[in-house]
Design an enzyme around this catalytic site. Structure first.
Site, PDB file in Angstrom:
ATOM      1  N   THR A   1      44.261  43.026  35.434  1.00  0.00           N
ATOM      2  CA  THR A   1      44.312  43.697  36.892  1.00  0.00           C
ATOM      3  C   THR A   1      45.108  44.126  37.576  1.00  0.00           C
ATOM      4  O   THR A   1      45.162  44.343  38.029  1.00  0.00           O
ATOM      5  CB  THR A   1      43.046  43.344  37.653  1.00  0.00           C
ATOM      6  OG1 THR A   1      41.626  43.784  36.462  1.00  0.00           O
ATOM      7  CG2 THR A   1      42.780  43.688  38.890  1.00  0.00           C
TER       8      THR A   1
ATOM      9  N   ASN B   1      41.820  27.215  35.275  1.00  0.00           N
ATOM     10  CA  ASN B   1      42.019  28.327  36.535  1.00  0.00           C
ATOM     11  C   ASN B   1      40.976  28.482  36.439  1.00  0.00           C
ATOM     12  O   ASN B   1      39.773  27.842  36.392  1.00  0.00           O
ATOM     13  CB  ASN B   1      43.052  29.142  35.860  1.00  0.00           C
ATOM     14  CG  ASN B   1      42.213  29.539  34.874  1.00  0.00           C
ATOM     15  OD1 ASN B   1      41.618  29.486  33.852  1.00  0.00           O
ATOM     16  ND2 ASN B   1      42.353  31.560  35.092  1.00  0.00           N
ATOM     17  N   LEU B   2      40.910  29.490  37.879  1.00  0.00           N
ATOM     18  CA  LEU B   2      39.082  30.200  38.079  1.00  0.00           C
ATOM     19  C   LEU B   2      38.426  30.980  36.825  1.00  0.00           C
ATOM     20  O   LEU B   2      37.261  31.030  36.899  1.00  0.00           O
ATOM     21  CB  LEU B   2      39.344  31.039  39.008  1.00  0.00           C
ATOM     22  CG  LEU B   2      38.342  32.210  39.381  1.00  0.00           C
ATOM     23  CD1 LEU B   2      37.744  31.236  40.378  1.00  0.00           C
ATOM     24  CD2 LEU B   2      39.335  33.674  40.398  1.00  0.00           C
ATOM     25  N   CYS B   3      39.145  30.968  36.066  1.00  0.00           N
ATOM     26  CA  CYS B   3      38.072  31.887  35.082  1.00  0.00           C
ATOM     27  C   CYS B   3      38.512  30.446  33.499  1.00  0.00           C
ATOM     28  O   CYS B   3      38.049  31.284  32.337  1.00  0.00           O
ATOM     29  CB  CYS B   3      39.164  33.238  34.497  1.00  0.00           C
ATOM     30  SG  CYS B   3      38.860  34.010  35.178  1.00  0.00           S
ATOM     31  N   THR B   4      39.232  29.839  33.144  1.00  0.00           N
ATOM     32  CA  THR B   4      39.103  29.149  32.362  1.00  0.00           C
ATOM     33  C   THR B   4      40.087  28.742  31.274  1.00  0.00           C
ATOM     34  O   THR B   4      39.355  28.730  29.992  1.00  0.00           O
ATOM     35  CB  THR B   4      37.413  28.219  32.336  1.00  0.00           C
ATOM     36  OG1 THR B   4      36.736  29.265  30.877  1.00  0.00           O
ATOM     37  CG2 THR B   4      36.634  27.730  32.869  1.00  0.00           C
ATOM     38  N   GLU B   5      41.336  29.733  30.941  1.00  0.00           N
ATOM     39  CA  GLU B   5      40.943  30.350  29.758  1.00  0.00           C
ATOM     40  C   GLU B   5      42.740  29.725  29.897  1.00  0.00           C
ATOM     41  O   GLU B   5      43.816  30.129  29.088  1.00  0.00           O
ATOM     42  CB  GLU B   5      41.619  31.845  29.817  1.00  0.00           C
ATOM     43  CG  GLU B   5      42.805  32.603  30.365  1.00  0.00           C
ATOM     44  CD  GLU B   5      41.765  33.014  31.357  1.00  0.00           C
ATOM     45  OE1 GLU B   5      42.597  33.350  32.431  1.00  0.00           O
ATOM     46  OE2 GLU B   5      41.504  32.400  32.116  1.00  0.00           O
TER      47      GLU B   5
END
Length: 782
Positions: free
Chosen positions: A220, A463-467
Site C-alpha cells: 500500500t 510487527n503489527l501484522c506478525t509477519e
C-alpha cells in the site's frame, strides 16, 4: 426495442446538451458486456432506464445508473456482473481523465499522452521531478507505448473502485488525472529510476508487466506514494525496541510518532522496560511499569494520524515472563479500571517453549522484572552488557540457554517474582482474544532458531501484522554535550543506533501467476523492486534507515491461496493441500534466494552477510534442502546444493527475503482472496456510505464452489498444518489468522494454540470470531 417517454435531454460536463437516444445506451451496453454474452442484457437495460426518471439527466447519472444496475444483479449464480460494473466505472474514469487532461477518449484508445501527463503533474507538484530527470522524452514515449489499456479489463468493480479512490494520482482539486495502467507504469519507472541507464527502461517495462497483469501487487505505501511528491514513504512497517530508560522511552515515542505521521504501521517491544513496583536509581517501589507508557503510545496513535487519513496503528509486545503481563493482557478489555486500558493499541505476547510446556503440564510459572533480573543475576554478554531473560532463547527444541537461565532465576531466593499456574495466564489470553481478537501470539524460540542472521542479533517480537521477524536492539542515548562553534552554541546528542526493523513488501498473486506459469520470470523482478525500495526510500528515523540499508531486508509475500486451491480443485481440508503448500512455497523460496544471490553478484551483498546462516550454509541444511533424498517436486536437492554454493561464493543482496502479509486492500484490487486466508463468505459485502456492494468469491462457479468452504466452517487444524508446511520455506513469518466460533470450548481453543506452537509456527495473528470485527493494518496490505 427499448423506449422511454421520460428522458429528453442529456447534460454533458462541458456545458453541452444532447437529445437523449436510447440506442446509445444499447450500444454502450453491448460494448461493456461484450465479454459476457451469457448475461441478460434486457434486465440491465430495464434497470438503467428505471433509474433515470427526469426529463433532463446528467451524463454522469447514466453512468452511475449503469454501475448500480450491474451491482444489483451480482449474485453467487451470476458473479460476472461485477465486471460489467467495472467496465462502466472504467468509462467514467476515462472520460474524467480526458476532460481534465484535455484529450479525446475513444473506446479503443482511452489513454492520453503519457509524456504530457508526467510533465503536467511534475509541474504542478504531484509527481516527483526524478521521473523527468531519469528518463528522456523518447524513453517516456517508449514506456507510454508499452502501456496496455486492455489490462484494465482484469479489474472487477470493487478492485477498480479501491484503486481509483485510494491510489490514483489526482490534481490538488482532487480531479482524476492518472489512469490505472499509468499508476502501474509510474511505480515501475520510479522503482527503477536509479538502475543503470542502459537497462532502466527494460527493467521498468518488466516491473510494469508484473503489475499490469496483476501477477503481483506492491504494498500500500508503495502503491500510494511511488513517483508522487508527497510526505509518505514506501516501506510498510517498522519495529522498535524500547530501552529501559526515561530518555529511551520518550525518544522511542518521538520516533514512533514520526513514522506514524508518514503512514507506517509500528511494532514496539517493551520487554526491557522495568515492571511496576521495581526500583529506580535505588529508590524502591517507584516504577509505574509498562502500562503508563503503553497508554502514552495509545495517545500517540490517536493524535498523530497516518497522513491525516486514519489513526496510527501500533502494536506493543511483552514477554509472558514479565511481571506486568497480567495487567498487559487486560489492556483492551471494556471493563475494569480505565486508567489501565489502551483501546486503540494492539498487543502481542512473546512465548518461550518452556512456558507452553508448563501450560501443557499444568505447572507453575514465574514472572520477573527485567531490571531486577539484570541487577541480581549479573548475566553479561561478550561486551560486558547486562542481559535479562528476554535476551536468551532455546537453540534446540527442549534444550537451550533460555530454560537454563530461567531455572537459575527461579532458584535464586533474592530475585522477587510472582508465581501462579501457567494455565491461568493462558486463560486470560484466550478470554482477551475472544473479546478483542488479540493478543497476537509470538513463538520466540521458533523464530530465533530459524533466523538466518542469528549470529548478528536477536528477534524479540514481530510487527503489527506478525509477519516480520528481524534482528532487534534498542537505540541508546550515550551522552549530551554543549558545543560552541562559530559563535553559536549547540547541544549535541550522541546515540548508538539499534536495529530498528523496517519491512518492504510486495506479493505474488498466486491464482494468476502460478496458473500462468510465470513465477520464474516474476520473482526476480519483484525482488529487484523490493531491493530498490531500500535505496530510494528516505526514512526520517535514522536508525531505521541505518538498519534498512545494513540488512537490506525484504518481504516477498503471496495472496490468493484459497483462490488458487479452488481453481486447482484442491480441498482446503486435505493432505493434497498440505503437500501443495509445501511444494509451492519451496519453489517460491528457491526463486527468491536465487534472485537475491543474482542481485548480490550484480550490486554486492548486504553488509552483514559474513557470519550469517546464508554464508555458512546452515540456512539450507536446517531446512533439509541440501541433505537427504528429497522428492523435488519443483526443486531438486542438486539444485539447492548448487544454489547454496553460489550463495556462499557470491553472497546475498538481502538478509531476509519472505514475509506473507495480510494483503487486505491490494488483494481486493487484484480480485482475489486475501493472503493465506480462507474465503470469509461466498458472497460478502463491501459497505459504502449509502449502499452495499456484493462481492462474490473470485472465479465463483459450479466447479469452484465445492472448494470454497468458508473460514468458520473449516477445521482450523488443517489451516495450521498448511501454515506449518509453508513456514519452513518462509524465513520471516505469515499473517496467520485463526477463525473460531463464539461457542468454541476452552479446551479446543487451547489445543489450537498448542497445535500452532508444536507445528513450528512463529506467530499467529488475529483470532477472528463471527461476533467480532477487527481492524486491518493498511500499511501491510501488499
Amino acid at each position: 426495442m427499448l423506449t422511454t417517454n421520460t428522458i429528453q435531454t442529456v447534460l454533458k460536463p462541458n456545458n453541452r446538451s444532447l437529445a437523449f437516444d436510447v440506442e446509445r445506451i444499447t450500444r454502450y451496453g453491448e460494448r461493456i458486456m461484450a465479454s459476457y454474452p451469457h448475461l441478460d442484457r434486457e434486465r440491465w437495460y430495464r434497470g438503467v432506464l428505471g433509474k433515470l426518471r427526469h426529463s433532463a439527466v446528467q451524463a454522469a447519472d447514466i453512468t452511475q445508473a449503469s454501475i448500480m444496475t450491474a451491482l444489483e444483479l451480482v449474485t453467487k449464480e451470476e458473479p460476472d456482473w461485477k465486471f460489467v460494473a467495472a467496465r462502466s466505472l472504467l468509462t467514467k474514469l476515462y472520460k474524467e481523465a480526458a476532460l481534465h487532461r484535455n484529450y479525446k477518449a475513444y473506446p479503443d484508445e482511452p489513454y492520453g499522452d503519457f509524456n504530457k501527463l508526467i510533465k503536467k503533474l511534475v509541474d504542478i507538484g504531484v509527481y516527483r521531478a526524478d521521473l523527468l530527470e531519469a528518463y528522456t522524452p523518447e524513453q517516456i514515449r517508449d514506456l507510454g507505448e508499452a502501456i496496455n489499456p486492455t489490462c484494465d479489463e482484469t479489474f472487477d468493480y470493487i478492485g477498480l473502485l479501491t484503486l481509483a479512490e485510494r491510489y490514483l494520482a489526482t490534481d490538488f482539486e482532487n480531479r482524476t488525472m492518472e489512469l490505472p495502467q499509468e499508476r502501474y507504469m509510474i511505480i515501475a519507472m520510479y522503482l527503477m529510476h536509479r538502475e543503470p541507464a542502459e537497462r532502466r527502461v527494460e527493467l521498468a517495462k518488466e516491473a510494469y508487466w508484473a503489475m499490469s497483469n496483476l501477477y503481483m501487487t506492491a504494498a500500500t505505501p508503495t502503491m500510494a506514494n511511488a513517483g508522487k511528491k508527497v510526505a509518505g514513504q514506501l516501506s510498510s512497517c517498522f519495529i522498535d525496541t524500547v530501552d529501559d530508560s526515561l530518555e529511551g522511552i520518550f525518544d522511542s515515542n518521538t520516533d514512533i510518532a514520526r513514522l506514524s505521521k508518514m503512514g507506517g504501521g509500528i511494532g514496539v517491544y517493551l520487554g526491557k522496560v522495568r515492571a511496576r513496583g521495581s526500583d529506580i536509581r535505588g529508590h524502591k517501589n517507584t516504577s509505574s511499569g509498562v502500562i503508563p507508557w503503553i497508554r502514552q503510545l495509545n495517545n500517540t496513535a490517536v493524535s498523530v494520524d497516518q497522513l491525516g487519513t486514519r489513526k496510527g496503528a501500533i502494536a506493543v509486545y511483552l514477554d509472558v515472563f514479565h511481571k506486568d503481563i497480567l495487567s498487559f493482557l487486560d489492556l483492551k478489555l471494556n471493563n475494569g479500571d480505565e486508567r489501565m486500558r489502551a483501546h486503540d493499541i494492539f498487543h502481542g505476547v512473546s512465548f518461550p517453549d518452556l512456558y507452553l510446556e508448563a501450560v501443557e503440564q499444568r505447572e507453575e510459572w514465574h514472572l520477573f522484572c527485567p531490571h531486577q533480573v539484570k541487577k541480581i543475576m549479573g548475566w553479561k554478554d561478550a561486551k560486558g552488557r547486562a542481559l535479562g531473560l528476554e535476551d536468551f532463547y532455546d537453540e534446540k527444541q527442549g534444550a537451550g540457554e533460555f530454560r537454563e537461565k530461567y531455572a537459575e532465576a527461579v532458584a535464586n531466593p533474592d530475585l522477587p517474582r510472582i508465581t501462579l499456574p501457567a494455565i491461568d495466564i493462558m486463560k486470560r489470553i484466550m478470554k482477551s482474544q475472544l473479546e478483542t481478537g488479540t493478543p497476537y501470539m509470538f513463538y520466540k524460540d521458533a523464530a530465533n532458531r530459524a533466523n538466518p542472521n542469528k549470529g548478528h542479533g536477536m528477534i524479540y517480537c514481530s510487527n503489527l501484522c506478525t509477519e516480520i521477524f528481524q534482528n532487534q536492539s534498542a537505540t541508546v542515548i550515550e551522552h549530551e554535550e554543549l558545543v560552541d562553534k562559530d559563535g553559536e552554541t549547540r547541544i549535541i546528542i550522541t546515540k548508538t543506533p539499534g536495529d530498528f526493523v523496517v519491512c518492504n513488501l510486495n506479493s505474488i498473486h498466486l491464482a494468476r501467476a502460478v496458473r500462468a506459469n510465470v513465477l520464474e520470470r516474476l520473482v526476480p523482478i519483484q525482488v529487484r523492486m523490493l531491493d530498490n525500495v531500500i535505496d530510494i526510500n528516505n526514512i526520517e528515523v535514522l536508525q531505521a534507515q541505518h538498519t534498512n540499508r545494513r540488512y537490506r531486508a525484504i518481504g516477498l509475500g503471496t495472496f490468493g491461496l484459497h483462490h488458487l486451491l479452488a481453481l486447482e480443485g484442491i480441498a482446503w481440508e486435505s493432505e493434497e493441500a498440505v503437500t501443495f503448500n509445501d511444494n509451492l512455497y519451496e519453489h517460491i523460496n528457491y526463486l527468491a534466494v536465487k534472485s537475491s544471490m543474482g542481485l548480490a553478484q550484480e550490486k554486492g551483498s548486504y553488509s552483514r552477510f559474513k557470519g550469517s546462516e546464508w554464508e555458512n550454509g546452515r540456512y539450507f541444511e536446517d531446512r533439509d534442502y541440501t541433505t537427504g533424498n528429497r522428492p523435488g517436486k519443483f526443486v531438486t536437492t542438486e539444485q539447492w546444493q548448487e544454489l547454496a554454493e553460489a550463495v556462499r561464493v557470491n553472497g546475498m543482496r538481502n538478509g531476509w527475503l519472505m514475509a506473507v502479509a495480510p494483503n487486505g486492500s491490494t488483494s481486493i484490487i487484484a480480485g482475489s482472496t486475501a493472503s493465506i486466508d480462507p474465503v470469509y463468505e461466498l458472497l460478502s459485502y463491501e459497505e459504502k456510505t449509502t449502499y452495499k456492494i456484493a462481492n462474490p468469491a473470485p472465479d465463483l462457479s459450479e466447479k469452484t464452489i465445492w472448494y470454497y468452504k468458508t473460514a468458520f466452517r473449516l477445521d482450523q487444524n488443517w489451516s495450521i498444518r498448511m501454515a506449518s508446511a509453508r513456514q519452513r520455506h518462509i524465513d520471516q513469518g505469515q499473517s496467520f489468522n485463526l477463525y473460531v466460533r463464539p461457542d468454541i470450548r476452552a479446551v479446543d481453543f487451547l489445543n489450537l494454540h498448542l497445535h500452532a506452537w508444536k507445528a513450528g509456527m512463529k506467530s499467529t495473528y488475529y483470532v477472528r470470531s463471527q461476533a467480532l470485527t477487527v481492524e486491518e493494518c493498511e500499511s501491510c496490505s501488499s
